[in-house]
Design an enzyme around this catalytic site. Structure first.
Site, PDB file in Angstrom:
ATOM      1  N   SER A   6      -6.544   5.038   2.310  1.00 34.77           N
ATOM      2  CA  SER A   6      -5.333   5.276   1.516  1.00 34.77           C
ATOM      3  C   SER A   6      -5.658   6.225   0.373  1.00 34.77           C
ATOM      4  O   SER A   6      -6.495   5.921  -0.479  1.00 34.77           O
ATOM      5  CB  SER A   6      -4.813   3.963   0.944  1.00 34.77           C
ATOM      6  OG  SER A   6      -3.944   4.235  -0.138  1.00 34.77           O
ATOM      7  N   MET A  35       5.874   6.004  -3.304  1.00 30.57           N
ATOM      8  CA  MET A  35       6.539   4.978  -4.128  1.00 30.57           C
ATOM      9  C   MET A  35       7.569   5.650  -5.036  1.00 30.57           C
ATOM     10  O   MET A  35       7.311   6.733  -5.564  1.00 30.57           O
ATOM     11  CB  MET A  35       5.505   4.255  -4.998  1.00 30.57           C
ATOM     12  CG  MET A  35       4.345   3.677  -4.204  1.00 30.57           C
ATOM     13  SD  MET A  35       3.244   2.739  -5.267  1.00 30.57           S
ATOM     14  CE  MET A  35       1.877   2.434  -4.137  1.00 30.57           C
ATOM     15  N   MET A 135       1.652  -6.234   4.863  1.00 31.32           N
ATOM     16  CA  MET A 135       1.023  -6.090   3.539  1.00 31.32           C
ATOM     17  C   MET A 135       0.152  -7.308   3.249  1.00 31.32           C
ATOM     18  O   MET A 135       0.596  -8.456   3.383  1.00 31.32           O
ATOM     19  CB  MET A 135       2.088  -5.961   2.441  1.00 31.32           C
ATOM     20  CG  MET A 135       2.916  -4.674   2.478  1.00 31.32           C
ATOM     21  SD  MET A 135       1.980  -3.130   2.532  1.00 31.32           S
ATOM     22  CE  MET A 135       1.005  -3.249   1.027  1.00 31.32           C
ATOM     23  N   GLY A 143      -6.315  -1.578  -5.334  1.00 29.93           N
ATOM     24  CA  GLY A 143      -7.324  -2.383  -6.031  1.00 29.93           C
ATOM     25  C   GLY A 143      -6.982  -3.842  -6.259  1.00 29.93           C
ATOM     26  O   GLY A 143      -7.619  -4.497  -7.078  1.00 29.93           O
ATOM     27  N   ASP A 173      -2.646  -3.774   5.230  1.00 31.15           N
ATOM     28  CA  ASP A 173      -2.770  -2.878   4.074  1.00 31.15           C
ATOM     29  C   ASP A 173      -2.887  -3.679   2.783  1.00 31.15           C
ATOM     30  O   ASP A 173      -1.973  -4.432   2.432  1.00 31.15           O
ATOM     31  CB  ASP A 173      -1.531  -1.964   4.046  1.00 31.15           C
ATOM     32  CG  ASP A 173      -1.546  -0.950   2.904  1.00 31.15           C
ATOM     33  OD1 ASP A 173      -2.549  -0.865   2.177  1.00 31.15           O
ATOM     34  OD2 ASP A 173      -0.531  -0.228   2.774  1.00 31.15           O
TER      35      ASP A 173
END
Ligand code: DX5
Ligand code: ZN
Length: 214
Positions: A6, A35, A135, A143, A173
């Protein structure tokens, strides 16, 4: 597992070279997090940046839309060079219309679910998508800590895909590193996304290799 670094955790001043770096280190896809500051409380990149860096690799661009109205932007991301476009079922666009729009532009569609959304939410779309993205953190930031309680959800989705004889990939993810990758793999993950786990590793190629073999 296949590995999709990513770019959220890369050096944004060197984004083109960062893509070259993970390509050379063995990445299978490039994961791009979009986003809008509404769907998630953060802002990242849009189609302009994606188009600008498209020529730095031949690897597929896996574009993860964390935006309220994905349908309104599918053409822009298609034009930017996306190969896979995933959008959230919690967003405000009609999922079927969005999947059809993505397919009509020759791109592979995928649906994404947040940690609070159950596996069953994706079942109506399984015969229409290329990928399901689960997710393993709350979307918005890199992080964060891996949510291992999402593993049964991955297995449930994987089993439903198998029981229907479908050929849909499951991607996970968030928080995936050498330490957590084996759990994701055992649960049935085909592709793992990793931001900090790849870009902040001392040795990029070793980190990617460890994820692949987990
Ligand atoms: C979070 C993004 C992820 C993020 C993962 O909303 O969707 O792709 O970059 O980052 P790590 O691997 O650091 O959790
Ligand atoms: Zn993502």
């Amino acid at each position: 597992m296949k590995v999709a670094p990513s770019l959220l955790s890369c050096n944004f001043a060197e984004i083109g070279n960062e893509i070259i770096r993970v390509d050379k280190a063995g990445a299978d896809l490039i994961h791009l997090d979009v986003m809008d500051g509404h769907f998630v409380p953060n802002l990242t990149i849009g189609p302009g940046i994606i188009k600008a860096v498209r020529s730095y690799t031949k690897l597929p661009f896996d574009v993860h839309l964390m935006i309220d109205y994905p349908l309104d932007y599918i053409e822009a991301f298609a034009d930017a060079g996306a190969d896979i476009i995933t959008f959230h079922l919690e967003a405000k666009s009609d999922p079927i219309a969005t999947i059809e729009k993505i397919r009509s532009l020759g791109i592979k569609p995928g649906v994404v679910i947040k940690p609070g959304t159950p596996a069953q939410a994706v079942f109506p779309y399984l015969d229409k998508v290329y990928m399901v993205l689960v997710m393993t953190v709350e979307p918005g930031f890199g992080g964060q800590a891996f949510m291992e309680d999402m593993m049964p959800k991955i297995t449930q989705i994987k089993n439903e895909i198998k029981s229907r004889g479908l050929d849909v990939l499951v991607e996970a993810d968030g928080g995936i590193s050498e330490k957590t990758a084996a759990q994701a793999s055992r649960a049935g993950t085909d592709i793992c996304v990793s931001g900090t786990g790849v870009f902040k590793a001392a040795d990029t190629a070793l980190a990617i290799k460890a994820l692949k073999e987990a």
